[in-house]
Enzyme design. Structure first.
Site, mmCIF file in Angstrom:
data_model
loop_
_atom_site.group_PDB
_atom_site.id
_atom_site.type_symbol
_atom_site.label_atom_id
_atom_site.label_comp_id
_atom_site.label_asym_id
_atom_site.label_seq_id
_atom_site.Cartn_x
_atom_site.Cartn_y
_atom_site.Cartn_z
ATOM 1 N N LYS A 1 0.847 -1.178 0.000
ATOM 2 C CA LYS A 1 0.000 0.000 0.000
ATOM 3 C C LYS A 1 0.889 1.237 0.000
ATOM 4 C CE LYS A 1 -4.425 0.673 2.309
ATOM 5 N NZ LYS A 1 -5.170 0.311 3.533
ATOM 6 N N GLU B 1 -19.241 -6.932 9.988
ATOM 7 C CA GLU B 1 -20.202 -6.259 10.851
ATOM 8 C C GLU B 1 -21.193 -7.235 11.484
ATOM 9 O OE1 GLU B 1 -18.625 -3.327 7.894
ATOM 10 O OE2 GLU B 1 -19.472 -5.346 7.751
ATOM 11 N N ARG C 1 -25.571 -3.816 7.084
ATOM 12 C CA ARG C 1 -25.155 -5.191 6.796
ATOM 13 C C ARG C 1 -25.382 -6.119 7.991
ATOM 14 N NH1 ARG C 1 -19.455 -4.703 3.701
ATOM 15 N NH2 ARG C 1 -20.231 -6.629 2.836
#
Length: 656
Positions: free
Chosen positions: A282, A366, A394
């Site tokens: 990244k 979640e 969700r």
């Protein structure tokens, strides 16, 4: 003219030389840094997929071959290579490029939902559809940046593994370096061999013939298979995926474009589901991002290119929540914190620094976060689950059936509720107060300022027999708005003149409502502004106040259908209150990306718009005037409202 300027689509990449491709990668990184330095955005993830994305578009034929990018925040390079590089000055600006894939922008974009861990399911369905229709097309799903921590991705893998004819290539963008790097030519040769259809055919023949030999045959095959498996696993840690029945290529250096092209070509040739494991970093190629310890510039605010320093900003809602959580942690040893791969964005990093043993990051999961929180509550703790408001969608079933049904004391803190703006449709937290209205026993608070955030969080964690929710918007909170009186559990913010208009202001809309009151006073209209603080269940004091006024106006930064205003209307009808009601909220539509203030202006949630509508209604003798589509009245039907009880009632403490 630079190389990037000459690329109008993926097919232009195939005529470029290696030197030109290297220059292209450099130009892409320069444009990524320049663009995000001005407007912010997902810089780190895109710096890490430059060569990987170039390789995908050189090997596959988009848009005939479909490229699906999980979460979509790593789509900037894809956008540049599909003819949109010249539009990056307008990235994440109204009328400009979205920060995520967008069907409206390009035929190369098919999935624009920016919620994580979904790409493999989309890709599974696409690949099966093309097979059934007899179309010669591949699907490439790029997943990474934590998305494999989501259960939905593994549900998809479970089904992809039993669809051997799906022409699906899964690129695992592994920027966490959880595996060792590729070991060179031998690993490449093994990858090539494994994805050659003739290899599988030979293995099947050997297996059948050896197993047909009495006595020693099966043992001989098992020994040969073990040797093959052991050698491969020693060179490339593929066991997890191959145990699912999926072909595996890698690990491959994701910043080595040629190596990526070789691996993708091998995977494409196999004509079945294949995983290509790419190792990336990244922020690769921009020193400030690579040195950024927290998240390698995952999504920085505007910053200085030379130093990498982000522009200073004032304290935002999240900062005040972060401080309040640390204070709670010191005062309440039973308070624990949970988040879903959002430790820094939701401000729990400070709590984690003080109480690491009481902090849990469950990854992009979640659903698990909510049910695990229920278990923690059953075990005698009080969990605070902090996520973005849009991501709680969700976990609705878990909030309903796992937390509320069991009357567990779990507090959900919803950051970035209401209109968030820049990140577009899937990031606006405009659904939570409508969705949560149907959860029995749940109590929902919407603080109007930083002081109320601390107060309401304190009250929420005192509730041990039901779920509680505290929600607040993106950005900086307004200056504190003091109450002039109290009515039940509600704060009265303005009481001026006759009892003409009652404005019920939910959460962050309170400041706007106070401004509305000033405008109404200028027109000689009496007004009372009330902040309910706890918007679910409806406070009986609101029913009494509504009975005393000529018009009730509710204002919320939530979908107008099924929201707080609709619940208030139901309560008034049930109580026989005939006072006309105006409901103001967000229209039920997917809002495009723009600054929050711009969107609020467009949908009519501004003081000027609201005041004008109220004045017109009063002048029209309250004949049910509805200014526009963002203001409506909901038929309450026969439903009965919930009756509020004291938020801190601990009479049914179910902790064990």
């Amino acid at each position: 003219m630079g190389v990037l300027e000459s690329v109008s689509g993926p097919r232009d990449l195939r005529s470029l030389t290696d030197a030109e491709l290297d220059l292209l990668a450099s130009e892409i990184r320069d444009l990524l840094v320049r663009s995000t330095s001005r407007v912010g955005g997902h810089l780190g993830p895109n710096l890490g997929v430059v060569e990987l994305t170039i390789a995908i578009h050189r090997v596959f034929d988009s848009p005939r071959d479909r490229v699906v990018l999980d979460t979509g925040h790593q789509s900037y390079v894809h956008k540049m290579l599909t003819g949109r590089a010249s539009q990056f000055d307008g990235l994440r600006q109204e009328g400009g490029l979205s920060g995520y894939p967008s069907q409206a922008e390009s035929p190369h974009d098919i999935v624009e939902n920016s919620h994580a861990s979904t790409a493999l399911s989309y890709a599974d369905g696409l690949a099966k559809a093309y097979r059934i229709r007899g179309e010669d097309r591949h699907v490439v799903a790029v997943i990474g940046d934590g998305a494999l921590t989501g259960g939905m991705a593994w549900e998809a893998l479970n089904n992809i593994a039993v669809a051997p004819d799906s022409r699906l290539v899964i690129v695992v963008n592994d920027n966490g370096r959880s595996y060792t790097p590729t070991v060179g030519g031998l690993a490449t040769a093994l990858s090539s061999l494994r994805t050659d259809p003739r290899y599988e055919h030979v293995l099947d023949v050997v297996k059948k013939r050896l197993n047909a030999v009495p006595g020693v045959g099966p043992a001989a095959y098992d020994a040969l298979h073990a040797m093959k498996k052991g050698l491969k696993d020693a060179l490339a840690p593929q066991g997890l995926f191959e145990d699912l029945g999926l072909k595996y290529v890698g690990p491959v250096d994701g910043h080595d474009r040629a190596a990526m092209e070789t691996a993708l070509t091998q995977a494409k040739r196999f004509n079945g589901p294949v995983i290509v494991h790419a190792l990336t970093r990244k922020g690769f190629g921009y020193d400030a991002a690579e040195r950024h310890e927290a998240d390698q510039f995952h999504s920085p605010q505007p910053f200085d290119i030379e130093s990498g320093e982000e522009r200073k900003r004032g304290r935002i809602w999240t900062d005040f929540f972060s401080d309040a959580m640390v204070d709670l942690g010191h005062r309440r040893k039973d308070v624990v914190a949970i988040t879903a791969a959002m430790m820094h964005p939701v401000g729990l990093d400070a709590f984690e620094a003080h109480f690491p043993e009481r902090t849990f990051d469950v990854g992009i999961a979640e659903q698990h976060a909510a049910t695990s929180a229920a278990g923690l509550a059953m075990g005698g703790l009080h969990p605070v689950v902090a996520v973005y408001a849009t991501f709680l969608n969700r976990a609705f079933d878990q909030v309903l059936m796992d937390v509320a049904l069991h009357r567990c004391g779990v507090t959900f803190v919803l950051d970035r509720s209401g209109v968030t703006g820049d990140d577009g449709a899937s990031h606006n937290g405009m659904w939570d107060m409508s969705v949560l209205q149907v959860v029995p026993g749940l109590r929902l608070a919407a603080p109007r300022d930083a002081t109320r955030l601390r107060e309401l969080l304190d009250e929420a964690v005192q509730v041990d027999e039901a779920p509680t929710v505290v929600r607040f918007p993106k950005g900086a909170p307004p200056a504190d708005v003091s109450a002039v009186d109290r009515a039940g559990g509600c704060d009265v913010l303005v009481r001026s003149g006759a009892r003409d208009v009652l404005v019920v202001a939910v959460g962050s809309m309170a400041t706007t409502a106070v401004e509305v009151a000033e405008r109404l006073r200028d027109q000689g209209i009496g007004v009372t502004v009330v902040d309910p603080r706890w918007v679910k269940p409806v406070d009986p004091a609101l029913v009494d106040l509504a009975r005393e006024h000529r018009l009730v106006v509710s204002v919320e930064d939530n979908g107008v259908q099924g929201g707080c205003g609709a619940s208030l209307l139901q309560a008034l009808v049930a109580a026989g209150v005939r006072t006309p009601v105006q409901l103001h909220g967000i229209p039920q539509e997917f809002l495009g990306h723009a600054k929050r203030d711009v969107i609020l202006e467009r949908i009519g949630l501004t003081a000027q718009h609201l005041a004008r509508g109220i004045v017109e209604a009063m002048a029209g003798d309250l004949t049910g005037h509805l200014p526009d589509d963002s203001d409506t009245v909901v038929d309450p039907g026969e439903a009965q409202p919930e009756v509020a009880g004291p938020p801190g009632d601990r009479s049914r403490d179910r902790r064990g």
